[in-house]
Design an enzyme around this catalytic site. Structure first.
Site, short mmCIF file in Angstrom:
data_model
loop_
_atom_site.label_atom_id
_atom_site.label_comp_id
_atom_site.label_asym_id
_atom_site.label_seq_id
_atom_site.Cartn_x
_atom_site.Cartn_y
_atom_site.Cartn_z
N ASP A 120 0.86 -1.19 0.00
CA ASP A 120 0.00 0.00 0.00
C ASP A 120 0.90 1.23 0.00
O ASP A 120 1.98 1.21 0.57
CB ASP A 120 -0.91 0.00 1.23
N CYS A 157 -20.93 -1.47 -2.28
CA CYS A 157 -21.05 -2.14 -3.59
C CYS A 157 -22.35 -1.86 -4.32
O CYS A 157 -22.32 -1.37 -5.45
CB CYS A 157 -20.89 -3.65 -3.40
N HIS A 213 -35.40 -9.81 2.55
CA HIS A 213 -35.74 -9.12 3.81
C HIS A 213 -35.98 -7.65 3.51
O HIS A 213 -35.05 -6.95 3.10
CB HIS A 213 -34.62 -9.27 4.84
N GLY A 273 -27.58 -0.40 1.25
CA GLY A 273 -26.49 0.57 1.26
C GLY A 273 -25.19 -0.18 1.06
O GLY A 273 -25.17 -1.26 0.48
N LYS A 283 -19.62 -9.76 -12.15
CA LYS A 283 -19.70 -9.10 -10.84
C LYS A 283 -20.84 -8.08 -10.82
O LYS A 283 -21.63 -8.02 -9.87
CB LYS A 283 -18.35 -8.45 -10.52
N GLU A 320 -14.44 -10.34 -6.80
CA GLU A 320 -14.72 -10.84 -5.44
C GLU A 320 -16.23 -10.74 -5.17
O GLU A 320 -16.89 -9.88 -5.72
CB GLU A 320 -13.92 -10.05 -4.40
N PHE A 321 -16.72 -11.65 -4.34
CA PHE A 321 -18.14 -11.63 -3.98
C PHE A 321 -18.28 -11.62 -2.46
O PHE A 321 -19.19 -12.22 -1.90
CB PHE A 321 -18.85 -12.86 -4.57
C1 UDX Z 1 -22.49 -7.10 -1.31
C2 UDX Z 1 -22.60 -8.46 -2.00
O1 UDX Z 1 -23.44 -9.31 -1.23
C3 UDX Z 1 -21.22 -9.06 -2.18
O2 UDX Z 1 -21.32 -10.29 -2.89
C4 UDX Z 1 -20.35 -8.07 -2.97
O3 UDX Z 1 -19.05 -8.55 -3.16
C5 UDX Z 1 -20.31 -6.73 -2.25
O4 UDX Z 1 -21.64 -6.25 -2.05
P1 UDX Z 1 -22.18 -6.20 1.19
O5 UDX Z 1 -22.32 -4.83 0.58
O6 UDX Z 1 -21.09 -6.46 2.16
O7 UDX Z 1 -22.01 -7.30 0.01
O8 UDX Z 1 -23.54 -6.51 1.95
P2 UDX Z 1 -24.86 -7.37 1.74
O9 UDX Z 1 -24.95 -8.36 2.83
O10 UDX Z 1 -24.98 -7.89 0.37
O11 UDX Z 1 -25.98 -6.26 2.02
C6 UDX Z 1 -26.07 -5.08 1.22
C7 UDX Z 1 -27.22 -4.22 1.66
O12 UDX Z 1 -28.46 -4.84 1.35
C8 UDX Z 1 -27.26 -3.92 3.16
O13 UDX Z 1 -27.61 -2.57 3.33
C9 UDX Z 1 -28.35 -4.83 3.69
O14 UDX Z 1 -28.98 -4.35 4.84
C10 UDX Z 1 -29.30 -4.85 2.50
N1 UDX Z 1 -30.15 -6.05 2.46
C11 UDX Z 1 -29.59 -7.27 2.24
C12 UDX Z 1 -31.53 -5.92 2.61
O15 UDX Z 1 -32.06 -4.81 2.83
N2 UDX Z 1 -32.30 -7.05 2.53
C13 UDX Z 1 -31.77 -8.28 2.29
O16 UDX Z 1 -32.55 -9.25 2.21
C14 UDX Z 1 -30.38 -8.41 2.15
#
Ligand code: UDX
Length: 436
Positions: A30, A264, A255, A261, A208, A152-153
């Site tokens: 970095d 990603c 859900h 938010g 992605k 990445e996921f």
């Molecule tokens: C996401 C993807 O899941 C991941 O594969 C990718 O690499 C990066 O983006 P992340 O942003 O860490 O991961 O969170 P995630 O668990 O996917 O939730 C994202 C947002 O969706 C959160 O604000 C969460 O509260 C919201 N969410 C998720 C809902 O409102 N309802 C759901 O059922 C699931």
């Protein structure tokens, strides 16, 4: 194998550490000296469950090291992963800013020594790997290298488990030689029979965006259905359970809540919209998901206002949870960033608590918020409590105590953690999302 990871942000640090845990020798690079110093002394710049322990273990076992010195880190690497940030462009037009990716490509090029695969790990628009190839070729015409894409996921808060037990690994390559290097890097996952999807670079890059866009659409879909449930007097929780039992749909990401938010979904949906525009195509469903998400956040403000009898002016509102999801300190694009200021503008006072996100929250939220030491402290003297983020700490609250601490027993549950009937019996005026 020898791996160099450029960028020690969320993705780079988790990925580099997990590769070391696989048994590879990883050097994380970095530019920010302060960050490297901290990592060297065992401090982790982000909160991610399990990461601190895993970094310490792999540093102790001599498989993981940190440096600012690219010239020392690149020679001898079998693969150099680029995991630097791709923030939304400052122009505000939704495009991803690729400056850091191209800078990294230009800077690493002179140090390539022997066959090396340069892998884009960051989420980047289609065509980025080809640009990286062009830049490296220009800077070092003699270099023996291939470029590849390996999106990445990882979910924040569950990133280590997601890395160690992925649903799939996607690799985009244009030579058998590069494919072999990447397959060897991921070999430890063969034991748990992780499928590896090997495809072209463009397909991997687009995969992605497509995966994130689909998940964003799924969340916006259930949020809209939740709003319909409120209108017709149905219960979205039972509905989502029944709908999700269909194997073709699946129960996850159904859900309802205050809107998605994070680092990603908001960024990647906008970037995808911009990418397709350039090709004269449309992603109308993605555009709708983005609009629905903005409307959902605004709807939550109205929900809180309505529960307070039509005006939040002069009222104190307690917020439990500020981060965009539990088990992270990340505040990026958290719905709380738009909901809380909207209430404050109309004269509400805010008391807030978050188990890990309060320091970050101060950078994103207006001054004047009272940060509380725990959930009960946050509720003391408030006219209503809003459960904003479903941290485990808020799932088994002493509700009698909360009721006694509040000036009015108003409970707005934006994550549907509590049962409406029980809350009613306890004497709360309760509202969830999509439930009567
Ligand atoms: C996401 C993807 O899941 C991941 O594969 C990718 O690499 C990066 O983006 P992340 O942003 O860490 O991961 O969170 P995630 O668990 O996917 O939730 C994202 C947002 O969706 C959160 O604000 C969460 O509260 C919201 N969410 C998720 C809902 O409102 N309802 C759901 O059922 C699931």
């Amino acid at each position: 194998m020898n791996i160099t990871m450029i960028g020690t942000g969320y993705v780079g640090l988790v990925t580099g550490t997990c590769f070391a845990e696989f048994g590879h020798h990883v050097t994380c690079v970095d530019k920010i000296e302060e960050k490297i110093k901290k990592l060297d002394s065992g401090q982790i710049p982000i909160y991610e469950p399990g990461l601190k322990r895993l970094v310490a273990k792999n540093v102790d076992e001599d498989r993981l090291r940190f440096t600012t010195d690219l010239a020392a880190a690149v020679p001898g690497a079998d693969a150099v992963f680029i995991a630097v940030g791709t923030p939304a462009s400052r122009r505000g037009d939704g495009y991803a800013d690729l400056t850091y990716i191209y800078e990294a490509a230009g800077e690493l090029a002179p140090y390539l020594d022997g066959y090396t695969v340069i892998v884009d790990k960051s989420t980047v628009p289609v065509g980025t790997a080809r640009q990286v190839k062009r830049i490296i070729r220009e800077k070092n015409p003699e270099a023996d290298f291939d470029v590849a894409s390996n999106p990445e996921f990882l979910r924040e808060g569950a990133a280590i488990n997601d890395f160690m037990r992925p649903d799939r690994v996607v690799i985009g390559v244009e030579s058998k030689r590069a494919e072999k290097v990447l397959r060897d890097i991921y070999k430890p996952l063969y034991l748990i029979e992780t499928p590896i999807v090997c495809t072209t670079i463009e397909t991997a890059e687009l995969t992605k965006y497509a995966a994130n866009a689909f998940l964003a659409i799924k969340i916006s879909f259930i949020n809209e259905i939740a709003n319909v449930c409120e209108a017709v007097g149905a219960d979205v929780t039972a509905l989502a359970k029944a709908v999700g039992m269909d194997g073709r749909i699946g129960p996850k990401f159904l859900h309802p809540g205050p809107g998605y938010g994070g680092s990603c979904f908001p960024k990647d949906t906008l970037a995808l919209m911009r990418i397709v525009q350039e090709y004269g195509e449309n992603v109308r469903l993605v555009e709708a998901a983005v609009e629905v998400n903005a409307a959902q956040k605004a709807r939550m403000v109205k929900k809180i206002r309505d529960m307070l009898g039509g005006s939040e002016a002069g009222k104190t509102i307690s917020f439990l949870g500020l981060t965009f999801k539990p088990e992270t300190d990340d505040m990026r694009e958290s719905p709380s960033i738009s909901i809380i200021p909207a209430l404050m503008e109309k004269g509400a006072k805010i008391r807030a608590h978050d188990p890990k996100g309060m320091e970050e929250a101060k950078k994103y939220l207006p001054d004047g918020i009272t940060y509380a030491s725990n959930a009960y402290d946050a509720c003391t003297g408030a006219h209503a409590v809003v459960l904003m983020t479903e941290w485990n700490q808020y799932r088994a609250l002493d509700l009698e105590k909360i009721k006694n601490l509040l000036k009015e027993p108003i409970f707005i549950d934006l994550r549907n953690v509590y049962d409406p009937q029980t809350m009613k019996e306890l004497g709360f005026k309760y509202a969830g999302v999509g439930r009567k």
